[in-house]
Design an enzyme around this catalytic site. Structure first.
Site, PDB file in Angstrom:
ATOM      1  N   LYS A  44      56.470 -10.905 -10.715  1.00 24.77           N
ATOM      2  CA  LYS A  44      55.168 -10.692 -10.094  1.00 24.77           C
ATOM      3  C   LYS A  44      55.189  -9.522  -9.112  1.00 24.77           C
ATOM      4  O   LYS A  44      54.209  -8.803  -8.991  1.00 24.77           O
ATOM      5  CB  LYS A  44      54.687 -11.963  -9.386  1.00 24.77           C
ATOM      6  CG  LYS A  44      54.188 -13.024 -10.354  1.00 24.77           C
ATOM      7  CD  LYS A  44      53.338 -14.071  -9.664  1.00 24.77           C
ATOM      8  CE  LYS A  44      52.687 -14.987 -10.700  1.00 24.77           C
ATOM      9  NZ  LYS A  44      51.851 -16.015 -10.099  1.00 24.77           N
ATOM     10  N   LYS A  63      54.596 -14.314 -21.390  1.00 24.95           N
ATOM     11  CA  LYS A  63      53.785 -15.520 -21.302  1.00 24.95           C
ATOM     12  C   LYS A  63      52.327 -15.192 -21.022  1.00 24.95           C
ATOM     13  O   LYS A  63      52.018 -14.235 -20.328  1.00 24.95           O
ATOM     14  CB  LYS A  63      54.361 -16.466 -20.237  1.00 24.95           C
ATOM     15  CG  LYS A  63      53.629 -16.509 -18.923  1.00 24.95           C
ATOM     16  CD  LYS A  63      54.135 -17.597 -18.014  1.00 24.95           C
ATOM     17  CE  LYS A  63      53.411 -17.510 -16.673  1.00 24.95           C
ATOM     18  NZ  LYS A  63      52.015 -17.987 -16.728  1.00 24.95           N
ATOM     19  N   LYS A 107      47.210 -16.052 -16.120  1.00 27.73           N
ATOM     20  CA  LYS A 107      45.904 -15.781 -15.523  1.00 27.73           C
ATOM     21  C   LYS A 107      45.869 -14.394 -14.904  1.00 27.73           C
ATOM     22  O   LYS A 107      44.865 -13.722 -14.938  1.00 27.73           O
ATOM     23  CB  LYS A 107      45.604 -16.810 -14.427  1.00 27.73           C
ATOM     24  CG  LYS A 107      45.174 -18.148 -14.959  1.00 27.73           C
ATOM     25  CD  LYS A 107      44.597 -18.966 -13.818  1.00 27.73           C
ATOM     26  CE  LYS A 107      45.402 -20.229 -13.609  1.00 27.73           C
ATOM     27  NZ  LYS A 107      46.431 -20.115 -12.568  1.00 27.73           N
TER      28      LYS A 107
HETATM   29  P1  ATP Z   1      49.247 -16.837 -12.438  1.00 33.19           P
HETATM   30  O1  ATP Z   1      49.377 -15.652 -13.364  1.00 33.19           O
HETATM   31  O2  ATP Z   1      48.231 -16.650 -11.347  1.00 33.19           O
HETATM   32  O3  ATP Z   1      50.588 -17.319 -11.937  1.00 33.19           O
HETATM   33  P2  ATP Z   1      49.347 -18.840 -14.475  1.00 33.19           P
HETATM   34  O4  ATP Z   1      48.612 -18.627 -15.744  1.00 33.19           O
HETATM   35  O5  ATP Z   1      50.824 -18.649 -14.490  1.00 33.19           O
HETATM   36  O6  ATP Z   1      48.644 -17.992 -13.337  1.00 33.19           O
HETATM   37  P3  ATP Z   1      49.608 -21.132 -12.752  1.00 33.19           P
HETATM   38  O7  ATP Z   1      48.470 -21.644 -11.944  1.00 33.19           O
HETATM   39  O8  ATP Z   1      50.657 -20.313 -12.060  1.00 33.19           O
HETATM   40  O9  ATP Z   1      49.010 -20.323 -13.982  1.00 33.19           O
HETATM   41  O10 ATP Z   1      50.339 -22.344 -13.471  1.00 33.19           O
HETATM   42  C1  ATP Z   1      49.702 -23.573 -13.770  1.00 33.19           C
HETATM   43  C2  ATP Z   1      50.538 -24.343 -14.768  1.00 33.19           C
HETATM   44  O11 ATP Z   1      50.410 -23.758 -16.063  1.00 33.19           O
HETATM   45  C3  ATP Z   1      52.026 -24.352 -14.450  1.00 33.19           C
HETATM   46  O12 ATP Z   1      52.540 -25.633 -14.733  1.00 33.19           O
HETATM   47  C4  ATP Z   1      52.611 -23.355 -15.401  1.00 33.19           C
HETATM   48  O13 ATP Z   1      53.962 -23.614 -15.718  1.00 33.19           O
HETATM   49  C5  ATP Z   1      51.705 -23.537 -16.606  1.00 33.19           C
HETATM   50  N1  ATP Z   1      51.637 -22.328 -17.431  1.00 33.19           N
HETATM   51  C6  ATP Z   1      51.172 -21.122 -17.025  1.00 33.19           C
HETATM   52  N2  ATP Z   1      51.207 -20.250 -18.034  1.00 33.19           N
HETATM   53  C7  ATP Z   1      51.727 -20.910 -19.103  1.00 33.19           C
HETATM   54  C8  ATP Z   1      52.003 -20.542 -20.454  1.00 33.19           C
HETATM   55  N3  ATP Z   1      51.777 -19.304 -20.888  1.00 33.19           N
HETATM   56  N4  ATP Z   1      52.517 -21.479 -21.286  1.00 33.19           N
HETATM   57  C9  ATP Z   1      52.774 -22.733 -20.845  1.00 33.19           C
HETATM   58  N5  ATP Z   1      52.518 -23.151 -19.590  1.00 33.19           N
HETATM   59  C10 ATP Z   1      52.000 -22.249 -18.732  1.00 33.19           C
HETATM   60 MG    MG Z   2      51.928 -18.785 -12.679  1.00 33.51          MG
END
Ligand code: ATP
Ligand code: MG
Length: 330
Positions: free
Chosen positions: A112, A195, A198
């Site tokens: 990040k 991955k 968001k």
């Molecule tokens: P950000 O980019 O802001 O970190 P994010 O998409 O990673 O957003 P988070 O809010 O950090 O989302 O994570 C919420 C949950 O979703 C966590 O348990 C994380 O492990 C899961 N998660 C996030 N992205 C993935 C993915 N691509 N596949 C499976 N699980 C995911």
């Molecule tokens: Mg995340």
């Protein structure tokens, strides 16, 4: 009943399929078997810059999505992290137990921080896994349903719990990650080696996107130059990712899908997957709209959750403070 705790950041206008398949689906299922604590982790969201008005809106939209996906506030304690100050308070204690080198090894920070200009990277982004440890430990949670990207943070959490316990006496429960192998990492449709996130809105299938928009994203998913529809993460990461999403949303095994699509083209798979996604998101989108139509009711649910959460969190914090040697305030 064992306890479960998990959180999600209000860092976008919508959750995505990775969030749902990697984590939120397990949140819903575990409500029946666990005493559940689920939160929208707004303190974590500000580890990168957030617009105040958007953050407020996204926090409500996040809660609305959790309700729409099936989190039931009668069975689960659903709340906003900043409403429970004990998270930040225990977070400080945990920071004081964490080695600088230990924190430096967190790969998510490396990923990040690399995406931002160096002078925009805040210390909070560096220490956020430690606050996350406090989120979990303050409820003495037994299990934490998350995606694969959080495994390392769960290990840190266990190490910190262990360290506190051996230094000050048994206070915290060592939590287990609950990671569902098949869907632990959903990949970005435009870059099937990283991955879906968001914060990197490239090939992200958002739950609240218009189905037309999702269909277009799926149609333009990066694949490969072969024609065969086969699960092979090494040689065919794009197609494999589409198959995993398809399988998870329909319950049809990967091998059955391979058979279904024998002799068919990538376009057929993509078109059908778009329909599967549309069927899944349509009722969710409708329910979200319903919850957002009544923000006062939504806020009431969240405040009720915060009250329940504080009862548990304040007891743990008090026990921890006492063992550390802090003079009782009364
Ligand atoms: P950000 O980019 O802001 O970190 P994010 O998409 O990673 O957003 P988070 O809010 O950090 O989302 O994570 C919420 C949950 O979703 C966590 O348990 C994380 O492990 C899961 N998660 C996030 N992205 C993935 C993915 N691509 N596949 C499976 N699980 C995911
Ligand atoms: Mg995340």
């Amino acid at each position: 009943k064992p306890r479960v705790l998990s959180g999600i950041q209000p860092t976008a206008d919508s959750f995505h399929l990775g969030n749902y398949l990697g984590a939120l689906r397990q949140w819903v299922a575990m409500q029946d078997t666990h005493e559940a604590f689920y939160c929208v982790v707004d303190l974590h969201a500000i580890t990168v810059e957030q617009d105040p008005k958007k953050l407020r809106q996204r926090t409500r939209v996040s809660a609305a999505q959790l309700l729409a996906l099936g989190i039931d506030p009668a069975r689960s304690t659903l709340f906003v992290q900043s409403h429970v100050p004990e998270h930040a308070q225990l977070g400080w204690v945990m920071q004081c137990l964490t080695g600088f080198g230990e924190a430096s090894r967190m790969t998510q920070f490396k990923d990040k921080s690399a995406r931002q200009a160096a002078d925009h990277v805040g210390v909070g982004l560096f220490t956020y896994p430690i606050l996350q440890a406090a989120d979990i430990l303050v409820y003495r949670a037994n299990e934490v349903p998350v995606g694969e990207d959080q495994r390392q943070h769960l290990e840190l959490t266990r190490d910190l719990a262990q360290r506190f316990n051996s230094r000050y006496g048994k206070t915290f429960v060592l939590p287990e990650p609950h990671i569902v192998k098949d869907t632990a990492k959903i990949y970005d449709l435009q870059d099937p080696t990283s991955k879906m996130s968001k914060s990197v809105p490239a090939g992200v299938v958002e739950l609240l996107d218009e189905p037309k928009v999702s269909a277009k994203k799926i149609r333009s998913a990066v694949t490969d130059l072969e024609r065969e529809i086969r699960y092979d993460t090494e040689k065919k990461p794009g197609i494999s990712n589409l198959l995993v999403i398809y399988s998870a949303l329909t319950g049809r095994a990967l091998s059955a899908l391979e058979a279904d699509y024998e002799g068919k083209g990538y376009g057929d798979l993509k078109k059908d997957l778009a329909d599967v996604v549309t069927d899944f998101v349509t009722p969710v989108r409708e329910k979200v709209r319903g919850y957002l139509d009544d923000p006062a009711e939504l806020d009431k649910i969240l405040l009720g959750g915060a009250q329940r959460a504080r009862e548990v969190a304040s007891r743990t914090l008090e026990a921890a403070y006492k063992r550390i040697g802090f003079l009782p305030p009364a």
